[in-house]
Every structure is written in structure tokens, then in C-alpha cells.
Scaffold this motif. Structure first.
Motif, PDB file in Angstrom:
ATOM      1  N   ARG A  82       0.818  -1.221   0.000  1.00  0.00           N
ATOM      2  CA  ARG A  82       0.000   0.000   0.000  1.00  0.00           C
ATOM      3  C   ARG A  82       0.850   1.269   0.000  1.00  0.00           C
ATOM      4  NH1 ARG A  82      -4.947   0.675   2.144  1.00  0.00           N
ATOM      5  NH2 ARG A  82      -4.520   2.797   1.493  1.00  0.00           N
ATOM      6  N   ALA A  83       2.137   1.117   0.359  1.00  0.00           N
ATOM      7  CA  ALA A  83       2.991   2.306   0.460  1.00  0.00           C
ATOM      8  C   ALA A  83       4.444   1.960   0.181  1.00  0.00           C
ATOM      9  CB  ALA A  83       2.877   2.919   1.858  1.00  0.00           C
ATOM     10  N   VAL A  84       5.170   2.967  -0.290  1.00  0.00           N
ATOM     11  CA  VAL A  84       6.631   2.890  -0.406  1.00  0.00           C
ATOM     12  C   VAL A  84       7.183   4.028   0.451  1.00  0.00           C
ATOM     13  CG1 VAL A  84       8.595   3.210  -1.973  1.00  0.00           C
ATOM     14  CG2 VAL A  84       6.602   1.878  -2.725  1.00  0.00           C
ATOM     15  N   VAL A  85       8.165   3.713   1.288  1.00  0.00           N
ATOM     16  CA  VAL A  85       8.873   4.769   2.030  1.00  0.00           C
ATOM     17  C   VAL A  85      10.294   4.827   1.481  1.00  0.00           C
ATOM     18  CG1 VAL A  85       9.715   5.587   4.262  1.00  0.00           C
ATOM     19  CG2 VAL A  85       7.499   4.420   4.132  1.00  0.00           C
ATOM     20  N   CYS A  86      10.636   5.924   0.808  1.00  0.00           N
ATOM     21  CA  CYS A  86      12.019   6.053   0.338  1.00  0.00           C
ATOM     22  C   CYS A  86      12.802   6.890   1.347  1.00  0.00           C
ATOM     23  CB  CYS A  86      12.083   6.656  -1.069  1.00  0.00           C
ATOM     24  SG  CYS A  86      11.654   8.389  -1.197  1.00  0.00           S
ATOM     25  N   VAL A  87      14.087   6.614   1.427  1.00  0.00           N
ATOM     26  CA  VAL A  87      14.946   7.292   2.406  1.00  0.00           C
ATOM     27  C   VAL A  87      16.020   8.068   1.655  1.00  0.00           C
ATOM     28  CG1 VAL A  87      16.472   6.999   4.386  1.00  0.00           C
ATOM     29  CG2 VAL A  87      14.545   5.421   4.053  1.00  0.00           C
ATOM     30  N   HIS A  88      16.157   9.353   1.961  1.00  0.00           N
ATOM     31  CA  HIS A  88      17.217  10.162   1.343  1.00  0.00           C
ATOM     32  C   HIS A  88      18.445  10.052   2.240  1.00  0.00           C
ATOM     33  CE1 HIS A  88      14.113  11.337  -1.340  1.00  0.00           C
ATOM     34  NE2 HIS A  88      13.479  12.092  -0.472  1.00  0.00           N
ATOM     35  N   LEU A  89      19.098   8.891   2.128  1.00  0.00           N
ATOM     36  CA  LEU A  89      20.115   8.505   3.097  1.00  0.00           C
ATOM     37  C   LEU A  89      21.387   9.343   2.962  1.00  0.00           C
ATOM     38  CD1 LEU A  89      20.252   6.252   5.289  1.00  0.00           C
ATOM     39  CD2 LEU A  89      21.529   4.890   3.625  1.00  0.00           C
ATOM     40  N   TYR A  90      21.956   9.701   4.078  1.00  0.00           N
ATOM     41  CA  TYR A  90      23.205  10.479   4.183  1.00  0.00           C
ATOM     42  C   TYR A  90      23.038  11.905   3.640  1.00  0.00           C
ATOM     43  CZ  TYR A  90      24.979   5.614   4.185  1.00  0.00           C
ATOM     44  OH  TYR A  90      25.181   4.274   4.409  1.00  0.00           O
ATOM     45  N   GLY A  91      21.810  12.303   3.292  1.00  0.00           N
ATOM     46  CA  GLY A  91      21.607  13.613   2.670  1.00  0.00           C
ATOM     47  C   GLY A  91      21.673  13.567   1.160  1.00  0.00           C
ATOM     48  N   ASN A  92      21.676  12.342   0.584  1.00  0.00           N
ATOM     49  CA  ASN A  92      21.606  12.175  -0.873  1.00  0.00           C
ATOM     50  C   ASN A  92      20.178  11.788  -1.242  1.00  0.00           C
ATOM     51  OD1 ASN A  92      24.415  12.534  -1.099  1.00  0.00           O
ATOM     52  ND2 ASN A  92      24.785  10.355  -0.795  1.00  0.00           N
ATOM     53  N   CYS A  93      19.574  12.540  -2.143  1.00  0.00           N
ATOM     54  CA  CYS A  93      18.178  12.250  -2.477  1.00  0.00           C
ATOM     55  C   CYS A  93      18.063  10.992  -3.335  1.00  0.00           C
ATOM     56  CB  CYS A  93      17.551  13.418  -3.229  1.00  0.00           C
ATOM     57  SG  CYS A  93      17.186  14.815  -2.150  1.00  0.00           S
ATOM     58  N   ALA A  94      17.136  10.112  -2.950  1.00  0.00           N
ATOM     59  CA  ALA A  94      16.744   9.004  -3.814  1.00  0.00           C
ATOM     60  C   ALA A  94      15.952   9.577  -4.993  1.00  0.00           C
ATOM     61  CB  ALA A  94      15.895   8.010  -3.029  1.00  0.00           C
ATOM     62  N   ASP A  95      15.717   8.748  -6.002  1.00  0.00           N
ATOM     63  CA  ASP A  95      14.991   9.227  -7.186  1.00  0.00           C
ATOM     64  C   ASP A  95      13.484   9.176  -6.907  1.00  0.00           C
ATOM     65  OD1 ASP A  95      14.100   9.966  -9.650  1.00  0.00           O
ATOM     66  OD2 ASP A  95      15.314   8.530 -10.777  1.00  0.00           O
ATOM     67  N   ALA A  96      13.007  10.135  -6.121  1.00  0.00           N
ATOM     68  CA  ALA A  96      11.600  10.131  -5.708  1.00  0.00           C
ATOM     69  C   ALA A  96      10.638  10.241  -6.896  1.00  0.00           C
ATOM     70  CB  ALA A  96      11.352  11.238  -4.680  1.00  0.00           C
ATOM     71  N   PRO A  97      10.913  11.081  -7.915  1.00  0.00           N
ATOM     72  CA  PRO A  97       9.975  11.140  -9.048  1.00  0.00           C
ATOM     73  C   PRO A  97       9.815   9.791  -9.756  1.00  0.00           C
ATOM     74  CG  PRO A  97      11.369  13.088  -9.033  1.00  0.00           C
ATOM     75  CD  PRO A  97      11.924  12.162  -7.987  1.00  0.00           C
ATOM     76  N   ALA A  98      10.907   9.032  -9.907  1.00  0.00           N
ATOM     77  CA  ALA A  98      10.803   7.709 -10.547  1.00  0.00           C
ATOM     78  C   ALA A  98       9.959   6.778  -9.672  1.00  0.00           C
ATOM     79  CB  ALA A  98      12.193   7.117 -10.768  1.00  0.00           C
ATOM     80  N   LEU A  99      10.136   6.856  -8.360  1.00  0.00           N
ATOM     81  CA  LEU A  99       9.354   6.014  -7.450  1.00  0.00           C
ATOM     82  C   LEU A  99       7.881   6.412  -7.488  1.00  0.00           C
ATOM     83  CD1 LEU A  99      11.906   5.943  -4.498  1.00  0.00           C
ATOM     84  CD2 LEU A  99      11.288   4.016  -5.981  1.00  0.00           C
ATOM     85  N   LEU A 100       7.638   7.719  -7.580  1.00  0.00           N
ATOM     86  CA  LEU A 100       6.249   8.183  -7.635  1.00  0.00           C
ATOM     87  C   LEU A 100       5.531   7.630  -8.869  1.00  0.00           C
ATOM     88  CD1 LEU A 100       4.163  10.088  -6.212  1.00  0.00           C
ATOM     89  CD2 LEU A 100       4.749  11.766  -7.963  1.00  0.00           C
ATOM     90  N   ARG A 101       6.232   7.599  -9.998  1.00  0.00           N
ATOM     91  CA  ARG A 101       5.620   7.053 -11.222  1.00  0.00           C
ATOM     92  C   ARG A 101       5.211   5.598 -11.016  1.00  0.00           C
ATOM     93  NH1 ARG A 101       9.439  10.518 -13.582  1.00  0.00           N
ATOM     94  NH2 ARG A 101      11.044   8.911 -13.790  1.00  0.00           N
ATOM     95  N   LEU A 102       6.059   4.814 -10.343  1.00  0.00           N
ATOM     96  CA  LEU A 102       5.722   3.412 -10.063  1.00  0.00           C
ATOM     97  C   LEU A 102       4.488   3.320  -9.173  1.00  0.00           C
ATOM     98  CD1 LEU A 102       9.188   1.833  -9.160  1.00  0.00           C
ATOM     99  CD2 LEU A 102       7.820   1.406 -11.203  1.00  0.00           C
ATOM    100  N   CYS A 103       4.431   4.201  -8.168  1.00  0.00           N
ATOM    101  CA  CYS A 103       3.353   4.145  -7.177  1.00  0.00           C
ATOM    102  C   CYS A 103       2.022   4.571  -7.782  1.00  0.00           C
ATOM    103  CB  CYS A 103       3.688   5.043  -5.992  1.00  0.00           C
ATOM    104  SG  CYS A 103       5.070   4.447  -5.013  1.00  0.00           S
TER     105      CYS A 103
END
Ligand SMILES: *Cc1c(COP(=O)(O)O)cnc(C)c1O
Length: 373
Positions: free
Chosen positions: A127-148
Motif C-alpha cells: 500500500r505504500a513505499v517509504v524512500c529514504v534520502h540517506l546520508y543527505g543524498n536524495c533518492a529518485d523520488a519522481p521515478a518512485l512516484l511514477r511506479l506508485c
């Protein structure tokens, strides 16, 4: 001569803003308003503005922020939440607090959530994805949003390490349905105790979060849903309002230290800075470096410790390998990248109160170590 280089120096950070912080503490103490009220609302407005989102709701800590964001988005029992195998363990705890089941996926070579791995993990129970911007580096949130979006799955960004970080011009927290923030003292924006917030673009969601953090209460003594007690207190909110004015300055200092390390360690034969994803502007929450093996990493850490330099490992154990994690949450998957990073990485001191002389001392110690390799 041996210098002492602590990994963090929160007392030094306080000294830089001592007059404003002391005045703030006195003001809140004298106001007699100790839960909720104008200090909290003022910080929420300022933090929303700083993150570029319309709404910020203060909560008790970053773990609660993850749990409340998930709850507010309708995630709960019988739901699976996909999370990266590498993060601070509170990412897992936040999912558990929402009564959902974690589903771990491996990270990429940057230590960030890999959209390909996520796509393979999107079963009908997710039902959900939690992405983590680890160490202060952003994950590819827009790509993940498209999947979701294609599947009606919500995306929550764990921004506990990402205050002020961007990727391809997109700020941390700007993409998902909600973003969870921690103001734990060592984060880039840190309180004098536990504190957190959820940011979002939806007014309805913000109103729900405000109820959930306050016993599910709509109006006084009228409880409309199952809630929690997870509030940001005015003392922390007021301190955070002061410290927020320094966030950009502190992040700039962390970036300058990161550049100095980058320059010194480029093409280094014995260690490599953890690569930053393309187009990412990290906030340098941490400065992780990779060694060839766990043995070398441990020897490197011991060598620096002898020279008074404190280092930390983020993180020594991948989340699926923690004793608290159920094997079922791994669903038979393997996590080679997360495990390799856990075995070989170590973070160098990079807090904003390091002097240029201290940074030079760390660089010299690393070069001295490599001459002996
Ligand atoms: C610090 C942190 C948290 C938890 O924040 P708390 O305020 O300590 O509850 C969650 N996720 C990540 C990635 C963190 O670094």
C-alpha cells in the motif's frame, strides 16, 4: 600533535546561537504555554516555507512522523510497506508503529532505494513505499512516484537526513504524498531533544495529521478517530525556529567540508567517497567513505581513533539482518549492496563546527594511513 575531532559537536553549535536560543527558552518558559500554541504554529509555518510545501505538522519525533504519515494516508494492518534494506532502523520502526508489515528491497550503489528493485516488490498487498534520502543524498523520488501512481500506492519520503537536499532541482520532501522529518539533535536541523514533523501538499491530510498527533481529537473533548499523543512541544519548536535561520549556512559549511574531502580523496588508491547520485545536491548530513573490505575498514577506523578522530558506521547491520526483523519481511530476497555498504563504509567527521584546521588534520591522517597501506 594529536587533535581531538569529535564526530559531532552540538555544544559548539549551541554556542554560535547562544544569545538567541537562551532568549527563546526564557520567552517560552515565561509564557506559561507548554503544549501547542503559537510557537509550534510559528515553526510549522517557517518550516513549511523552508521546505517549499504548503503544510507542516509538528510531531514528537521522526519515527512517529513516518508512522503518522502512513496512518494518515490510510496505511495500516494487513498492508505491506516497501522500504530500503539500508537505513537507520527507525525507518522500520515507523512502519511497525503504523501496524503495517515492512518489505525490504536492496539499495543501489549509492545506498539509495533502487526503482527497479521496488518495481519487482510491488505485490497486491503493498500500500505504500517509504524512500529514504540517506546520508543527505536524495533518492529518485519522481521515478518512485511514477511506479506508485500506476498502482494506487502512496509514497512517503523519509527526510530525516535530508534537510535542504535536492536532486535535479527537486527538494527532498516535494514529491511524495507526505514527507517525514526528524529533528533529532544530530540531524542537519536538530532540536535540543526529540522532535519531528510531517510535511504535505494536502490541507485535508494536514488536518488529519493534526488530529492523529492529538488523541484523534477534532474539537476539544471530541474524538473522531483513533489517535496518538505525538506533539512537538513549544520549547523545541521555538529553538528549531532559531536554528532554522542557520540551516542554509550550516549546510553550506558541510558542503565545503565535503568538497575539501572530495578533492583530497579523488582517485585515492585505498578508499573512495561514497558516490553521490547524478544531479544530486547533497546536504552532506554524513560523509561516508568505502574501504576495500571490513578488515580494512576496521583497521582504518582504529588508526584514525588513535589520532583522536572519531568516526561512525552508518550502518553496521542492514535492516533485514537485525535481530528485531522477521525473516518474512525479506521475502527470500538478497541484499548484496546494502550488506556490502554495511561491511565496508565508515563516516568521517563532517559537522558544520569543524574548523579548516580540523578538516586538514583529518585529511592528513587519512593520507598518513594510506602511506602505510
Ligand atoms: C533519525 C532518523 C529517523 C528517526 O528519527 P527520530 O527523530 O530519532 O525518531 C528515521 N529515519 C532516518 C533515516 C533517520 O536518520
Amino acid at each position: 600533535m594529536t587533535m581531538k575531532i569529535p564526530f559531532t559537536d552540538l555544544a559548539a553549535t549551541y554556542q554560535r546561537q547562544k544569545p538567541e536560543i537562551d532568549a527563546t527558552i526564557a520567552r517560552v518558559t515565561q509564557s506559561g504555554w507548554y503544549v501547542g500554541g503559537p510557537e509550534v504554529a510559528g515553526f510549522e509555518r517557517a518550516f513549511a516555507r523552508a521546505t517549499g510545501l504548503p503544510f507542516a505538522v509538528g510531531v514528537a519525533n521522526g519515527t512517529d512522523a513516518i508512522a503518522l504519515a502512513l496512518r494518515a494516508l490510510g496505511v495500516g494492518r494487513d498492508d505491506e510497506v516497501v522500504i530500503p534494506a539500508l537505513s537507520a532502523y527507525p525507518t522500520t520502526v515507523g512502519v511497525l508503529q503504523a501496524e503495517a508489515t515492512p518489505s525490504f528491497v536492496d539499495v543501489d550503489s549509492h545506498g539509495l532505494m533502487d526503482p527497479v528493485a521496488v518495481a519487482a516488490a510491488l505485490t497486491p498487498r503493498v500500500r505504500a513505499v517509504v524512500c529514504v534520502h540517506l546520508y543527505g543524498n536524495c533518492a529518485d523520488a519522481p521515478a518512485l512516484l511514477r511506479l506508485c501512481r500506476d498502482r494506487g500506492i502512496v509514497l512517503v519520503e523519509d527526510c530525516a537526513q535530508a534537510h535542504g537536499a535536492t536532486r535535479a532541482g527537486v527538494a527532498a520532501g516535494a514529491t511524495g504524498d507526505a514527507a517525514a522529518w526528524s529533528f533529532y539533535p544530530t540531524k542537519n536541523l536538530g532540536a535540543h531533544g526529540d522532535a519531528g514533523a510531517v510535511t504535505c501538499a494536502s490541507e485535508e491530510l494536514a488536518a488529519k495529521l493534526s488530529r492523529l498527533r492529538n488523541y484523534g481529537q477534532r474539537n476539544r473533548y471530541e474524538h473522531v478517530e483513533r489517535g496518538f499523543n505525538s506533539r512537538l512541544d513549544p520549547l523545541q519548536a521555538a529553538i528549531l525556529s532559531v536554528k532554522l535561520t542557520n540551516l542554509q549556512h550550516d549546510n553550506a559549511r558541510r558542503r565545503a567540508i565535503g568538497l575539501a574531502y572530495d578533492g583530497a580523496f579523488a582517485g585515492h588508491p585505498h578508499l573512495s567517497p561514497l558516490p553521490v547520485p547524478p544531479q544530486a545536491l547533497p546536504n552532506r548530513h554524513l560523509y561516508p567513505v568505502l574501504l576495500g573490505s571490513a578488515e580494512r575498514r576496521d583497521a582504518f577506523q582504529a588508526f584514525l581513533a588513535e589520532r583522536g578522530i572519531e568516526t561512525l558506521i552508518h550502518y553496521p547491520i542492514a535492516m533485514p539482518d537485525q535481530q528485531a526483523s522477521a525473516p518474512a519481511w525479506s521475502q527470500g530476497r538478497d541484499f548484496p549492496n546494502a550488506r556490502r555498504l554495511c561491511a565496508c563504509m565508515v563516516s568521517l567527521p563532517s559537522h558544520p563546527d569543524l574548523s579548516d584546521a580540523q578538516v586538514a588534520y583529518v585529511i592528513e591522517a587519512v593520507q598518513d594511513w594510506s602511506r602505510r597501506c
